[in-house]
Design a protein around this motif. Structure first.
Motif, PDB file in Angstrom:
ATOM      1  N   ARG A 271       0.815  -1.217   0.000  1.00 43.80           N
ATOM      2  CA  ARG A 271       0.000   0.000   0.000  1.00 43.80           C
ATOM      3  C   ARG A 271       0.849   1.267   0.000  1.00 43.80           C
ATOM      4  O   ARG A 271       0.383   2.327   0.406  1.00 43.80           O
ATOM      5  CB  ARG A 271      -0.940  -0.014   1.208  1.00 43.80           C
ATOM      6  N   GLY A 272       2.095   1.146  -0.440  1.00 50.60           N
ATOM      7  CA  GLY A 272       2.922   2.328  -0.623  1.00 50.60           C
ATOM      8  C   GLY A 272       3.837   2.652   0.551  1.00 50.60           C
ATOM      9  O   GLY A 272       3.764   2.036   1.621  1.00 50.60           O
ATOM     10  N   VAL A 273       4.706   3.644   0.312  1.00 53.20           N
ATOM     11  CA  VAL A 273       5.698   4.073   1.295  1.00 53.20           C
ATOM     12  C   VAL A 273       5.470   5.555   1.611  1.00 53.20           C
ATOM     13  O   VAL A 273       5.408   6.391   0.708  1.00 53.20           O
ATOM     14  CB  VAL A 273       7.134   3.873   0.771  1.00 53.20           C
ATOM     15  N   ALA A 274       5.334   5.884   2.884  1.00 56.68           N
ATOM     16  CA  ALA A 274       5.178   7.270   3.327  1.00 56.68           C
ATOM     17  C   ALA A 274       6.490   7.747   3.934  1.00 56.68           C
ATOM     18  O   ALA A 274       7.087   7.053   4.757  1.00 56.68           O
ATOM     19  CB  ALA A 274       4.060   7.376   4.354  1.00 56.68           C
TER      20      ALA A 274
ATOM     21  N   GLY B  71       3.545   0.351  -4.544  1.00 57.34           N
ATOM     22  CA  GLY B  71       2.292   1.044  -4.264  1.00 57.34           C
ATOM     23  C   GLY B  71       2.407   2.547  -4.235  1.00 57.34           C
ATOM     24  O   GLY B  71       1.448   3.230  -3.871  1.00 57.34           O
ATOM     25  N   GLY B  72       3.583   3.080  -4.600  1.00 61.55           N
ATOM     26  CA  GLY B  72       3.770   4.527  -4.637  1.00 61.55           C
ATOM     27  C   GLY B  72       4.570   5.049  -3.463  1.00 61.55           C
ATOM     28  O   GLY B  72       4.697   4.399  -2.420  1.00 61.55           O
ATOM     29  N   VAL B  73       5.112   6.258  -3.620  1.00 60.10           N
ATOM     30  CA  VAL B  73       5.908   6.920  -2.590  1.00 60.10           C
ATOM     31  C   VAL B  73       5.382   8.336  -2.400  1.00 60.10           C
ATOM     32  O   VAL B  73       5.233   9.085  -3.367  1.00 60.10           O
ATOM     33  CB  VAL B  73       7.403   6.979  -2.970  1.00 60.10           C
ATOM     34  N   GLU B  74       5.091   8.709  -1.174  1.00 60.70           N
ATOM     35  CA  GLU B  74       4.590  10.060  -0.874  1.00 60.70           C
ATOM     36  C   GLU B  74       5.462  10.673   0.212  1.00 60.70           C
ATOM     37  O   GLU B  74       5.804  10.008   1.188  1.00 60.70           O
ATOM     38  CB  GLU B  74       3.137  10.011  -0.417  1.00 60.70           C
ATOM     39  N   ILE B  75       5.828  11.943   0.036  1.00 60.14           N
ATOM     40  CA  ILE B  75       6.739  12.621   0.959  1.00 60.14           C
ATOM     41  C   ILE B  75       6.038  13.815   1.613  1.00 60.14           C
ATOM     42  O   ILE B  75       5.424  14.637   0.931  1.00 60.14           O
ATOM     43  CB  ILE B  75       8.012  13.092   0.239  1.00 60.14           C
TER      44      ILE B  75
END
Length: 312
Positions: free
Chosen positions: A273-276, A305-309
């Motif tokens: 489910r991605g990396v925060a 699953g995507g990367v959000e910063i």
């Protein structure tokens, strides 16, 4: 409009008594509010006005913002105020006037001070770190306030099994070069000095790891980078034992390499489910984290699953 703005702020303002004490190893004033035990989320900040002539006759007229350094709990709200300007230096000096315990040399005494607390404000917006499969928290210097609050909240969510996290990587970089040096034998078979600036916060990181405990399928790792470390043979006793999962290294972190590794581990699990990524610190550190995020190739980004910063 100005009057309306300040009238609305009154709804989020409290006059309370805070306890201030110095952490001389870090040049920080620790401010705690035992009466404020809830009402905020990790990553938010409050604005302070100190009602004391020790900070100047007009010192109370300006509100100073500080990131909350702990998750919401019964112990109250905690701030770590770095001595970086005139106002913060006066606050540090005021806290230092309380002195130290005679039976415990070097341990500061706290003292009470009247404070106007306004907030909380800010936060991570639409980002809910607990909903991702992995999280990386990066703090530089006093940016550890953001890291500690987020880490405590995520550790609590993991213990309660109310989040999707499988991997949590926590990174703190400190440059302070003060106090005595303590040699630490690392797994890489080299000796580096652990300055006194690191030891005050080691118990806080140990507590986070203890809160998580051995949860099947969950990996939490904390790394403290001492960027001014150099090899030395002048050793002293280690003041704080390191919990399993806590590592101290010399130099600066390779954020790109560490983020790529975290993304690859995330991609290996079922339905990632991605990396925060949450980063707080100097502008240079923000740019490094931003660059690390951009360096993730499209295939890795898609499979994890995507990367959000989020930047502070």
């Amino acid at each position: 409009m100005y009057a309306l703005d300040h009238s609305v702020r009154l709804l989020k303002t409290r006059i309370t008594t805070g306890k201030i004490t110095v952490i001389p190893e870090l040049g920080i004033t620790k401010v705690t509010f035992p009466s404020l035990a809830s009402g905020w989320r990790a990553g938010q900040h409050v604005r302070l006005r100190i009602l004391s002539a020790e900070l100047g006759l007009l010192g109370w007229t300006v509100a100073h913002p500080f990131t909350i350094a702990n998750a919401s709990d019964r112990s109250g709200l905690t701030l770590l105020v770095k001595k970086a300007g005139t106002w913060t230096t006066k606050l540090y000096d005021a806290a230092g006037r309380a002195g130290y315990y005679n039976e415990e040399p070097g341990k500061a005494v706290d003292r009470d001070i009247k404070v106007i607390v306004e907030g909380p404000y800010g936060g991570l917006g639409n980002m809910i770190m607990a909903s991702y499969s992995s999280a990386m928290l990066v703090g530089g210097g006093s940016g550890v306030s953001f890291v500690l609050s987020m880490a405590e909240e995520l550790a609590s969510d993991l213990r309660k099994q109310t989040c999707s996290l499988r991997f949590v990587e926590i990174i703190w970089i400190t440059q302070e070069e003060c106090g005595h040096f303590i040699n630490l034998f690392l797994s890489c078979k080299t000796l580096i000095p652990l300055s006194a600036s690191i030891t005050p916060l080691v118990p806080a990181f140990n507590s986070i790891l203890a809160t998580v405990g051995p949860i099947p399928g969950v990996v939490v790792h904390i790394t403290i980078f001492y960027s001014r470390a150099s090899s030395t043979k002048n050793a002293g006793p280690l003041n704080s034992a390191l919990a399993p999962g806590l590592t101290i290294r010399a130099g600066r972190p390779g954020l790109k390499r560490m983020l790529v590794g975290l993304c690859e581990m995330t991609a290996s699990i079922h339905r990632p489910r991605g990396v925060a990524v949450g980063v707080c610190g100097p502008e240079e550190l923000i740019k490094d984290a931003r660059g690390a995020g951009r360096s993730i190739d499209s295939r890795t980004r898609r499979t994890c699953g995507g990367v959000e910063i989020h930047e502070e």
